[in-house]
Scaffold this active site. Structure first.
Site, PDB file in Angstrom:
ATOM      1  N   SER A 130      -7.553  26.686  11.560  1.00 45.69           N
ATOM      2  CA  SER A 130      -8.709  25.436  11.172  1.00 45.69           C
ATOM      3  C   SER A 130      -8.456  24.073  10.902  1.00 45.69           C
ATOM      4  O   SER A 130      -6.932  23.895  11.069  1.00 45.69           O
ATOM      5  CB  SER A 130      -8.477  26.221  10.013  1.00 45.69           C
ATOM      6  OG  SER A 130      -9.462  25.177   8.758  1.00 45.69           O
ATOM      7  N   TYR A 154      -7.196  26.906   1.795  1.00 45.49           N
ATOM      8  CA  TYR A 154      -7.001  27.694   2.686  1.00 45.49           C
ATOM      9  C   TYR A 154      -6.241  27.037   4.273  1.00 45.49           C
ATOM     10  O   TYR A 154      -5.442  27.031   4.620  1.00 45.49           O
ATOM     11  CB  TYR A 154      -8.934  27.248   3.703  1.00 45.49           C
ATOM     12  CG  TYR A 154      -8.866  27.933   4.330  1.00 45.49           C
ATOM     13  CD1 TYR A 154      -9.518  29.645   4.823  1.00 45.49           C
ATOM     14  CD2 TYR A 154      -9.759  26.812   5.673  1.00 45.49           C
ATOM     15  CE1 TYR A 154      -9.473  29.757   5.747  1.00 45.49           C
ATOM     16  CE2 TYR A 154      -9.833  27.583   6.476  1.00 45.49           C
ATOM     17  CZ  TYR A 154     -10.296  28.824   7.403  1.00 45.49           C
ATOM     18  OH  TYR A 154     -10.507  29.645   8.020  1.00 45.49           O
ATOM     19  N   LYS A 158      -3.640  28.624   6.478  1.00 44.88           N
ATOM     20  CA  LYS A 158      -3.822  28.616   7.818  1.00 44.88           C
ATOM     21  C   LYS A 158      -2.754  27.646   8.388  1.00 44.88           C
ATOM     22  O   LYS A 158      -1.714  28.660   9.511  1.00 44.88           O
ATOM     23  CB  LYS A 158      -5.401  27.657   8.833  1.00 44.88           C
ATOM     24  CG  LYS A 158      -6.293  28.525   7.968  1.00 44.88           C
ATOM     25  CD  LYS A 158      -6.286  30.210   9.068  1.00 44.88           C
ATOM     26  CE  LYS A 158      -7.307  30.511   9.095  1.00 44.88           C
ATOM     27  NZ  LYS A 158      -7.578  31.862   9.499  1.00 44.88           N
TER      28      LYS A 158
END
Length: 332
Positions: A130, A154, A158
């Site tokens: 991402s 997040y 990632k």
């Protein structure tokens, strides 16, 4: 040629499954000189939505050894790891995100490593990452090797996953391909837990006659791709030879910023009005959300993707094309 897709029952997993089958049926797909796809296994908490005899569903948990072994029955030539707790959900439930995003990725990599040891062949392992891995003071256009500096749970997860997958690739346990996805717009369905969910909502909801909240400033720059183009780029990541990737990158660093287009939120709203009229544009209401804005505005809005475009990866033509694509595909 067997493909395992984690998160295969989701929106992106469903589209990828269908695209792999369609390209195989059309004779357009060749993975490692072995032709197209003969079988796809979906590992998810729900069954696959693709009705095809070549598709098998394993409804289960990535961290459950039995479910993972079932999904890898007979061995997988390609593993596409889509399953994740998304950005908003990761901020809200750190422990769940840690378990799914880190522990699940590690469990899948270790299973692929065991398979490689048994068969002597490393599976192609496509990991979807991402733009959330970036943060801090980024340039207007981010070069390929700009360092990750995540500013969200997040994004951190990632970034950890990228390093794990690349290291397993460097050691020869898998044939790694790490794809940082642009923000995908327009996604069908209802809003999800991604901080970027509004980027679909401000188009999707008005086209369906519904009010859409806008949580970020209209001058926010986004790196966007349509669902169709993202899926075709994932198929390209599966099919391309690893040696070609290494030669083009001048080394075994398999992280790729997939192509997109740079668009401001204001430009998205202009495109919405051009396609659907001022009545649709009027359904988007400014509702600032500091938490969402803090995450989204830390992401870059443009990338240098010249190398990947030269390798056959593609980008959309315009944001109006993306709006029309959703209207034609899902509003008919």
């Amino acid at each position: 040629m067997h493909v395992l897709i984690t998160g295969g029952a989701g929106f992106l997993g469903t589209m990828l499954t269908q695209e792999l089958l369609d390209q195989t049926d059309a004779g357009r797909l060749d993975v490692g000189g072995r032709g197209g796809i003969t079988a796809i296994t979906s590992l998810d908490m729900a069954p696959s939505r693709v009705d095809d005899a070549r598709v098998r569903s394993v409804v289960g948990d990535l961290n459950d050894p039995g479910d993972l072994a079932d999904a890898l029955t007979g061995g997988a030539d390609v593993i596409v790891h889509l399953a994740a707790v998304l950005s908003g959900g990761s901020e809200q439930d750190f422990d769940l995100a840690d378990r799914v995003n880190i522990d699940g990725t590690r469990a899948l990599l270790d299973a692929a490593r065991r398979q490689s040891a048994e068969t002597g062949a490393a599976a192609r392992f496509v990991f979807t990452s991402s733009l959330a891995v970036f943060g801090g003071d980024v340039p207007g256009t981010v070069p390929e090797h700009w360092a990750a500096q995540p500013e969200s749970t997040y994004g951190a997860h990632k970034a950890i996953g990228e390093l794990l997958v690349n290291e397993y690739g460097r050691k020869g346990f898998v044939d790694a391909r790490i794809c940082r996805l642009p923000t995908i717009s327009v996604r069908p369905g209802r809003p999800n837990s991604a901080a970027s969910s509004f980027a679909s909502g401000i188009i999707r909801e008005p086209l369906n006659g519904e009010v859409a909240p806008l949580p970020v400033p209209q001058d926010t720059r986004l790196w966007l791709s349509s669902p169709r183009v993202v899926v075709r780029n994932l198929v390209r990541a599966i099919a391309i030879d690893g040696a070609v990737l290494d030669e083009s990158a001048k080394g075994p660093w398999r992280v790729m910023n997939l192509p997109g287009i740079t668009v401001t939120v204001a430009e998205m709203l202009t495109a919405l009005e051009a396609v659907a009229g001022p009545e649709a544009r009027a359904l988007v209401r400014d509702e600032p959300d500091a938490a969402v804005a803090a995450i989204v505005t830390s992401w870059p809005g443009a990338f240098d993707v010249e190398r990947l475009r030269g390798l056959g990866f593609e980008a959309d033509g315009s944001v109006e094309d993306m709006v029309r694509q959703y209207r034609d595909d899902f509003c008919a």
